[in-house]
Design a protein around this motif. Structure first.
Motif, short mmCIF file in Angstrom:
data_model
loop_
_atom_site.label_atom_id
_atom_site.label_comp_id
_atom_site.label_asym_id
_atom_site.label_seq_id
_atom_site.Cartn_x
_atom_site.Cartn_y
_atom_site.Cartn_z
N TYR A 171 0.83 -1.21 0.00
CA TYR A 171 0.00 0.00 0.00
C TYR A 171 0.86 1.25 0.00
CZ TYR A 171 -2.59 3.90 1.96
OH TYR A 171 -3.10 5.16 2.18
N THR A 172 1.89 1.28 0.85
CA THR A 172 2.74 2.47 0.98
C THR A 172 3.45 2.79 -0.32
OG1 THR A 172 3.07 2.08 3.34
CG2 THR A 172 4.68 3.48 2.23
N VAL A 173 4.03 1.77 -0.96
CA VAL A 173 4.76 1.98 -2.22
C VAL A 173 3.82 2.50 -3.30
CG1 VAL A 173 6.01 0.81 -4.08
CG2 VAL A 173 6.55 0.28 -1.70
N ASN A 174 2.65 1.88 -3.42
CA ASN A 174 1.69 2.31 -4.43
C ASN A 174 1.17 3.72 -4.15
OD1 ASN A 174 1.73 -0.08 -5.98
ND2 ASN A 174 0.34 -1.08 -4.57
N ARG A 175 0.88 4.00 -2.89
CA ARG A 175 0.39 5.33 -2.52
C ARG A 175 1.40 6.40 -2.84
NH1 ARG A 175 1.58 8.69 1.13
NH2 ARG A 175 2.89 7.22 2.28
N GLN A 176 2.67 6.14 -2.53
CA GLN A 176 3.71 7.14 -2.78
C GLN A 176 3.87 7.40 -4.28
OE1 GLN A 176 7.05 5.36 -0.75
NE2 GLN A 176 6.57 6.37 1.19
N ALA A 177 3.78 6.36 -5.08
CA ALA A 177 3.92 6.52 -6.54
C ALA A 177 2.80 7.39 -7.10
CB ALA A 177 3.94 5.16 -7.22
N ILE A 178 1.57 7.13 -6.67
CA ILE A 178 0.43 7.90 -7.17
C ILE A 178 0.42 9.31 -6.60
CG2 ILE A 178 -2.08 8.02 -7.23
CD1 ILE A 178 -0.85 5.92 -9.07
N SER A 179 0.87 9.48 -5.37
CA SER A 179 0.94 10.81 -4.77
C SER A 179 1.91 11.70 -5.54
CB SER A 179 1.36 10.72 -3.30
OG SER A 179 0.37 10.09 -2.52
N LYS A 180 3.03 11.15 -5.98
CA LYS A 180 3.98 11.92 -6.78
C LYS A 180 3.35 12.34 -8.11
CE LYS A 180 8.03 9.68 -4.75
NZ LYS A 180 9.13 8.70 -4.98
N LEU A 181 2.66 11.40 -8.75
CA LEU A 181 1.97 11.74 -10.00
C LEU A 181 0.95 12.85 -9.78
CD1 LEU A 181 1.10 8.52 -12.08
CD2 LEU A 181 2.41 10.52 -12.82
N SER A 182 0.29 12.80 -8.65
CA SER A 182 -0.77 13.77 -8.35
C SER A 182 -0.24 15.19 -8.19
CB SER A 182 -1.52 13.35 -7.08
OG SER A 182 -2.16 12.10 -7.25
N THR A 183 1.08 15.35 -8.00
CA THR A 183 1.64 16.70 -7.87
C THR A 183 1.63 17.44 -9.21
OG1 THR A 183 3.91 15.89 -8.25
CG2 THR A 183 3.13 16.00 -5.96
N VAL A 184 1.51 16.71 -10.33
CA VAL A 184 1.48 17.37 -11.64
C VAL A 184 0.22 17.03 -12.43
CG1 VAL A 184 4.01 17.44 -11.80
CG2 VAL A 184 2.78 15.49 -12.78
N VAL A 185 -0.47 15.96 -12.05
CA VAL A 185 -1.66 15.51 -12.78
C VAL A 185 -2.91 15.81 -11.95
CG1 VAL A 185 -2.85 13.57 -13.86
CG2 VAL A 185 -0.35 13.68 -13.91
N THR A 186 -3.83 16.58 -12.53
CA THR A 186 -5.08 16.91 -11.84
C THR A 186 -6.27 16.19 -12.47
OG1 THR A 186 -5.37 18.85 -13.27
CG2 THR A 186 -4.23 19.18 -11.17
N ALA A 187 -6.02 15.24 -13.35
CA ALA A 187 -7.08 14.53 -14.05
C ALA A 187 -7.96 13.76 -13.06
CB ALA A 187 -6.50 13.57 -15.08
N PRO A 188 -9.28 13.80 -13.24
CA PRO A 188 -10.18 13.11 -12.29
C PRO A 188 -9.96 11.61 -12.24
CG PRO A 188 -11.38 13.89 -14.23
CD PRO A 188 -10.04 14.53 -14.28
N GLU A 189 -9.52 11.01 -13.34
CA GLU A 189 -9.32 9.56 -13.32
C GLU A 189 -8.17 9.17 -12.39
OE1 GLU A 189 -7.28 11.00 -17.23
OE2 GLU A 189 -9.03 11.50 -16.00
N LEU A 190 -7.15 10.01 -12.28
CA LEU A 190 -6.06 9.71 -11.35
C LEU A 190 -6.49 9.97 -9.92
CD1 LEU A 190 -3.10 8.83 -11.05
CD2 LEU A 190 -2.48 11.25 -11.06
N THR A 191 -7.28 11.02 -9.70
CA THR A 191 -7.79 11.30 -8.35
C THR A 191 -8.64 10.14 -7.85
OG1 THR A 191 -7.84 13.66 -8.88
CG2 THR A 191 -9.08 12.94 -6.95
N LEU A 192 -9.48 9.58 -8.73
CA LEU A 192 -10.29 8.43 -8.35
C LEU A 192 -9.43 7.23 -8.03
CD1 LEU A 192 -12.95 6.88 -8.06
CD2 LEU A 192 -12.95 6.55 -10.55
N PHE A 193 -8.42 6.97 -8.86
CA PHE A 193 -7.53 5.83 -8.61
C PHE A 193 -6.81 6.01 -7.28
CE2 PHE A 193 -3.70 3.33 -8.81
CZ PHE A 193 -4.11 2.16 -9.43
N ARG A 194 -6.36 7.22 -7.01
CA ARG A 194 -5.68 7.49 -5.74
C ARG A 194 -6.59 7.19 -4.56
NH1 ARG A 194 -4.10 13.63 -3.75
NH2 ARG A 194 -3.39 13.08 -1.64
#
Length: 367
Positions: free
Chosen positions: A181-204
């Protein structure tokens, strides 16, 4: 006279207290269900088609008469799953889901049943609060805000964040699954710093399901494996295409293709790392990529020496954090010295003149 006043006072007090005792206690209804969708959105079963019907365990809570004074405790992730059924859906075994009509009816009736009632949205995906606070307290705050946002969306009314609900069940998550969980969360959190797309927010937000007490044992392993695949797919949406290039001059512009598969524009840095100093290239910063685009950039490279080298190209955010794996650029440099080039060119010219003179003499002899 005193007895009369005491009697009147007693009746008055009784009159004030009577309505309070007659007031019905507030009823609590929980719309919290174990996930039936994997992290990537695929349905693993079609149980909701039965549970949401008027006779089902969840549907009966909505379709039967509900007192006005009711507190609804709702998981936005559950409502998102029901919403996903309304457009037609397929199961993981590729069969068609059968709950389209009942899902539509459930959501319509839920708006009516909850009208005027107290709504308590829980953290999205119903994660174990204790574990979430240990692993990622800031992410837990995101789960609460996103959960309220999704409940508000489905009920078409303003719903505030409410952290009062605490589940009685505790999640049983092993050490490896917590790390997953931690590894996956950190990877998506980094992406979220530049990506505001709703599909990534939902995945996060859906990663919160990995901490839910409603999945255990084999089911939790299945969700964890799906999360790994899903994170890799999300990271691959923002990438640099690898390639092989031949550089034959001192300064060459190499065409690199950057891909943005998200529905929102992103601004990133393009960073290069070389395995040796045979070639020089400068980083490119503050590059903006349009939504769902493939953009080609001409990147100037300076060749220092002939030979081969590998360049690692990676996209980062403003803090220098990698947004995904690096891409390999394989370069082959053939640098010709300028003096050698002049000598070769001069020799070619002399050979041409000699050949022309010889041809001229042959023509004259033929006459």
């Amino acid at each position: 006279m005193r007895k009369f006043l005491f009697a009147l006072l007693a009746l008055t007090l009784a009159g004030f207290s009577f309505p309070q005792s007659a007031t019905a206690a507030t009823r609590t209804i929980e719309l919290i269900e174990r996930p039936h969708q994997l992290i990537d959105g695929r349905f693993i079963d079609d149980e909701l088609a039965t549970l949401l019907s008027p006779e089902g365990r969840l549907g009966s809570l909505v379709f039967t008469s509900v007192p006005t004074q009711t507190r609804w405790i709702i998981d936005g992730a559950f409502l998102d799953e029901v919403q996903a059924m309304t457009d037609g859906y397929a199961l993981a075994d590729e069969s068609d889901g059968q709950g389209v009509d009942v899902a539509i009816a459930f959501l319509d009736q839920l708006k009516i049943a909850t009208s005027g009632a107290v709504i308590t949205p829980i953290a999205y995906g119903n994660p174990d609060r204790t574990i979430a606070e240990q692993l990622a307290p800031s992410e837990l705050s995101f789960y609460f805000s996103y959960g309220a946002e999704r409940v508000s969306f489905h009920l078409e009314r303003t719903v505030a964040v409410d952290k009062s609900y605490v589940a009685k069940e505790r999640a049983k998550i092993s050490g490896p699954l917590r790390k997953n969980y931690t590894v996956n969360r950190q990877a998506i959190s980094k992406l979220s710093t530049v990506v505001t797309a709703p599909e990534l927010t939902l995945f996060r937000a859906r990663l919160a399901i990995l901490l839910s007490p409603s999945i255990n044992g084999e089911l939790s392993e299945k969700f964890a494996a799906n999360a790994i695949v899903g994170v890799a797919e999300q990271r691959a949406k923002l990438r640099i295409n690898p390639g092989k290039y031949a550089l034959t001059s001192e300064t060459v512009e190499v065409p690199l293709t950057l891909v943005n598969g998200f529905s929102s524009a992103v601004t990133v840095n393009l960073i290069f790392r070389s395995s040796n100093i045979k070639v020089l290239v400068n980083d490119m910063r503050q590059i903006t990529l349009a939504p769902e685009s493939r953009t080609q950039f001409a990147v100037p490279f300076t060749v220092v020496a002939s030979g081969s080298t590998n360049i690692s190209a990676v996209l980062t955010n403003a803090k220098g954090q990698w947004l995904g794996p690096s891409s390999k650029l394989a370069l082959t440099m053939t640098l010709i010295d300028s003096r050698v080039a002049w000598f070769t060119t001069g020799a070619a010219v002399l050979l041409f003149i000699g050949a022309a003179a010889q041809t001229y003499r042959r023509i004259r002899k033929g006459r």
